[in-house]
Design a protein around this motif. Structure first.
Motif, mmCIF file in Angstrom:
data_model
loop_
_atom_site.group_PDB
_atom_site.id
_atom_site.type_symbol
_atom_site.label_atom_id
_atom_site.label_comp_id
_atom_site.label_asym_id
_atom_site.label_seq_id
_atom_site.Cartn_x
_atom_site.Cartn_y
_atom_site.Cartn_z
ATOM 1 N N PHE A 14 0.863 -1.184 -0.017
ATOM 2 C CA PHE A 14 0.162 0.054 -0.082
ATOM 3 C C PHE A 14 0.780 1.410 0.060
ATOM 4 O O PHE A 14 1.965 1.258 0.435
ATOM 5 C CB PHE A 14 -0.850 -0.112 1.339
ATOM 6 C CG PHE A 14 -1.850 -1.023 1.307
ATOM 7 C CD1 PHE A 14 -3.157 -1.059 0.882
ATOM 8 C CD2 PHE A 14 -1.514 -2.275 1.977
ATOM 9 C CE1 PHE A 14 -3.901 -2.290 0.714
ATOM 10 C CE2 PHE A 14 -2.315 -3.236 2.308
ATOM 11 C CZ PHE A 14 -3.316 -3.351 1.486
ATOM 12 N N THR A 15 0.393 2.266 -0.603
ATOM 13 C CA THR A 15 1.425 3.361 -0.585
ATOM 14 C C THR A 15 0.856 4.192 0.603
ATOM 15 O O THR A 15 -0.390 4.607 0.872
ATOM 16 C CB THR A 15 0.800 4.454 -1.940
ATOM 17 O OG1 THR A 15 1.132 3.701 -3.075
ATOM 18 C CG2 THR A 15 1.612 5.763 -1.891
ATOM 19 N N ALA A 16 1.658 4.360 1.338
ATOM 20 C CA ALA A 16 1.617 5.294 2.692
ATOM 21 C C ALA A 16 2.299 6.666 2.764
ATOM 22 O O ALA A 16 3.376 6.671 2.645
ATOM 23 C CB ALA A 16 2.292 4.387 3.735
ATOM 24 N N ASN A 17 1.497 7.637 2.774
ATOM 25 C CA ASN A 17 1.975 9.202 3.040
ATOM 26 C C ASN A 17 2.142 9.172 4.383
ATOM 27 O O ASN A 17 1.395 8.755 5.163
ATOM 28 C CB ASN A 17 1.013 10.052 2.254
ATOM 29 C CG ASN A 17 1.305 9.841 1.019
ATOM 30 O OD1 ASN A 17 2.283 10.721 0.362
ATOM 31 N ND2 ASN A 17 0.334 9.667 0.151
ATOM 32 N N TYR A 18 3.016 10.123 4.832
ATOM 33 C CA TYR A 18 3.439 10.265 6.327
ATOM 34 C C TYR A 18 3.611 11.653 6.485
ATOM 35 O O TYR A 18 4.167 12.597 5.823
ATOM 36 C CB TYR A 18 4.339 9.344 6.466
ATOM 37 C CG TYR A 18 5.677 9.646 5.711
ATOM 38 C CD1 TYR A 18 6.405 10.814 6.086
ATOM 39 C CD2 TYR A 18 6.285 9.026 4.523
ATOM 40 C CE1 TYR A 18 7.742 10.984 5.233
ATOM 41 C CE2 TYR A 18 7.345 9.392 3.718
ATOM 42 C CZ TYR A 18 8.083 10.270 4.103
ATOM 43 O OH TYR A 18 9.094 10.662 3.193
ATOM 44 N N LEU A 19 3.530 11.926 7.926
ATOM 45 C CA LEU A 19 4.147 13.030 8.447
ATOM 46 C C LEU A 19 4.575 12.629 9.882
ATOM 47 O O LEU A 19 4.023 12.270 10.770
ATOM 48 C CB LEU A 19 3.021 14.029 8.765
ATOM 49 C CG LEU A 19 3.038 15.346 9.609
ATOM 50 C CD1 LEU A 19 4.127 16.324 9.007
ATOM 51 C CD2 LEU A 19 2.305 15.994 10.102
ATOM 52 N N VAL A 20 5.913 13.159 9.862
ATOM 53 C CA VAL A 20 6.722 12.732 10.999
ATOM 54 C C VAL A 20 7.187 13.943 11.685
ATOM 55 O O VAL A 20 8.157 14.459 11.114
ATOM 56 C CB VAL A 20 7.624 11.699 10.945
ATOM 57 C CG1 VAL A 20 8.520 11.268 11.853
ATOM 58 C CG2 VAL A 20 6.989 10.490 10.019
ATOM 59 N N VAL A 21 6.686 14.266 12.764
ATOM 60 C CA VAL A 21 7.435 15.521 13.483
ATOM 61 C C VAL A 21 7.931 15.109 14.977
ATOM 62 O O VAL A 21 7.200 14.495 15.757
ATOM 63 C CB VAL A 21 6.285 16.512 13.576
ATOM 64 C CG1 VAL A 21 6.908 17.765 14.409
ATOM 65 C CG2 VAL A 21 5.572 16.853 12.404
ATOM 66 N N ALA A 22 9.097 15.422 15.258
ATOM 67 C CA ALA A 22 9.763 15.290 16.388
ATOM 68 C C ALA A 22 9.314 16.112 17.461
ATOM 69 O O ALA A 22 8.763 17.176 17.305
ATOM 70 C CB ALA A 22 11.154 15.296 16.192
ATOM 71 N N GLY A 23 9.815 15.886 18.854
ATOM 72 C CA GLY A 23 9.477 16.967 19.850
ATOM 73 C C GLY A 23 10.399 18.444 19.729
ATOM 74 O O GLY A 23 11.510 18.228 19.300
ATOM 75 N N GLY A 24 9.722 19.178 20.018
ATOM 76 C CA GLY A 24 10.356 20.690 19.986
ATOM 77 C C GLY A 24 11.238 20.630 21.338
ATOM 78 O O GLY A 24 11.228 20.175 22.442
ATOM 79 N N GLY A 25 12.166 21.436 21.052
ATOM 80 C CA GLY A 25 13.397 21.816 22.117
ATOM 81 C C GLY A 25 12.950 22.840 23.366
ATOM 82 O O GLY A 25 12.073 23.530 23.053
ATOM 83 N N GLY A 26 13.294 22.541 24.248
ATOM 84 C CA GLY A 26 12.918 23.558 25.599
ATOM 85 C C GLY A 26 13.729 24.799 25.398
ATOM 86 O O GLY A 26 14.546 25.269 24.716
ATOM 87 N N GLY A 27 12.857 26.079 26.039
ATOM 88 C CA GLY A 27 13.313 27.415 26.029
ATOM 89 C C GLY A 27 13.888 27.577 27.298
ATOM 90 O O GLY A 27 13.864 26.739 28.181
ATOM 91 N N SER A 28 15.132 28.330 27.196
ATOM 92 C CA SER A 28 15.971 28.646 28.176
ATOM 93 C C SER A 28 15.697 29.762 29.194
ATOM 94 O O SER A 28 14.872 30.441 28.993
ATOM 95 C CB SER A 28 17.481 28.672 27.655
ATOM 96 O OG SER A 28 17.449 29.957 27.163
ATOM 97 N N HIS A 29 16.371 29.636 30.307
ATOM 98 C CA HIS A 29 16.093 30.672 31.623
ATOM 99 C C HIS A 29 17.546 31.536 31.469
ATOM 100 O O HIS A 29 18.532 30.821 31.519
ATOM 101 C CB HIS A 29 15.614 30.185 32.800
ATOM 102 C CG HIS A 29 15.873 31.022 34.008
ATOM 103 N ND1 HIS A 29 15.166 32.211 34.238
ATOM 104 C CD2 HIS A 29 17.049 31.247 34.796
ATOM 105 C CE1 HIS A 29 15.659 32.917 35.062
ATOM 106 N NE2 HIS A 29 16.908 32.032 35.670
#
Length: 340
Positions: free
Chosen positions: A44-59
């Motif tokens: 089957f043809t599988a289209n995808y969206l793969v998004v990783a976790g975002g980085g944290g902001g600093s203090h």
């Protein structure tokens, strides 16, 4: 930071066509096998969206930098320069990893973290780079923003490791100032912006995608915080479209302060970067912290002839919104996609 891991034995990328599964209902599974020819043999043809976790902001006592967005990789349904090639999947079981967002820094630990990777089959998206307190941004799917006191040539590199099409952009540079606002993290379609004077830099914009049938943006960079301790108080930057968090305002403003709408961290299931803190002099310590990056997401779109199930039950399978008879499996936690 949590990276939702699932340890499953005897789960492979492909299975023999002879072991055709019967449609069933069971605890932890969502089965969707409707449509003409449901349960037909692949590939089957599988289209995808793969998004990783975002980085944290600093203090930082002056201002904190924004985190970079999680890496964005997709086939079709998004901006044409970012479209990869769809995959051909046989019947079988496929492990899906959904990356968590990186922790935002607080005055006690001073530590912030990169986001975690998301994985589907041969596609890996890298976690977003964290914003930094006194350095150039950290590399990642999209790079984290640099501190205000770094040079104008500093930046957290995006698209690390390099893939084609690119999975993200660089974070914003510093402005070579002992005081001032810090930079925003990069996003899927735009670099992060440097701070300007006491103002925090904006996060880079993410990418729109219609794989679910609805137009949703993903992988926006977190914004940098504004300056507060010296000179006029500066506002935090604006988070990038696609879940990037707002930066904290100067004079003790926090990226989690309720006076900053949208600044409570990167939006879940978008991979948006976390926002950097504003200046902290005279502010309650509970307000002086960068916000966390948003967890990522994995979405797989398959033809209506495929019989599709997902586990655990937190993940979903649905009919595509629109005229196509496709099925959409959406993973917000690590799990297993089964095609039968």
């Amino acid at each position: 930071m949590r990276d939702h891991k699932l340890n499953i034995s005897n789960v492979s990328g492909k299975s023999s066509k002879k072991n055709k599964s019967k449609r069933r209902k069971g605890f932890g599974y969502q089965i969707l096998g409707f449509g003409t020819g449901g349960g037909a043999r692949g590939p089957f043809t599988a289209n995808y969206l793969v998004v990783a976790g975002g980085g944290g902001g600093s203090h930082n006592h002056q201002s904190g930098a924004g985190g970079g967005a999680g890496g964005y990789r997709a086939s079709g349904f998004g901006p044409s320069p970012l479209q990869g090639t769809a995959l051909d999947l046989d019947i079988g079981c496929f492990c899906i990893t959904v990356g968590g967002g990186g922790n935002g820094a607080d005055p006690n630990s001073q530590s912030t973290q990169n986001g975690s990777d998301s994985v589907f089959s041969s596609i890996t998206s890298t976690g977003g780079g964290r914003g930094t307190t006194s350095d150039e941004g950290t590399p990642g799917g999209s790079g984290g923003g640099a501190s205000h006191n770094r040079s104008t040539s500093s930046k957290g590199l995006g698209n690390q490791p390099p893939v084609s099409p690119p999975q993200g952009n660089d974070g914003g540079p510093g402005q070579n100032s002992p005081t001032g606002g810090s930079a925003g993290g990069g996003g899927a379609t735009q670099t992060g912006q440097a701070g300007s004077g006491n103002n925090g830099g904006d996060g880079g914009d993410g990418a729109p995608n219609t794989i679910t049938g609805s137009d949703v943006s993903y992988a926006g960079g977190g914004a940098g915080g504004g300056s507060g301790p010296q000179g006029p108080n500066g506002p935090g930057g604006t988070g990038g479209t696609g879940g990037g968090a707002r930066g904290g305002n100067g004079n003790g403003g926090s990226a989690e302060n309720s006076s900053n709408p949208g600044g409570n961290g990167g939006t879940p299931a978008t991979g948006g970067g976390g926002g950097g803190s504003g200046g902290t002099v005279g502010a309650p310590s509970s307000q002086a912290k960068g916000s966390p990056g948003g967890p990522g997401v994995v979405i797989v779109r398959l033809p209506g002839t495929a019989c599709v199930s997902v586990s655990p039950g937190t993940n979903t399978v649905s009919a595509c919104v629109g005229p196509a008879n496709d099925k959409v499996a959406r993973f917000t936690v690590t799990g297993v996609l089964t095609i039968a």
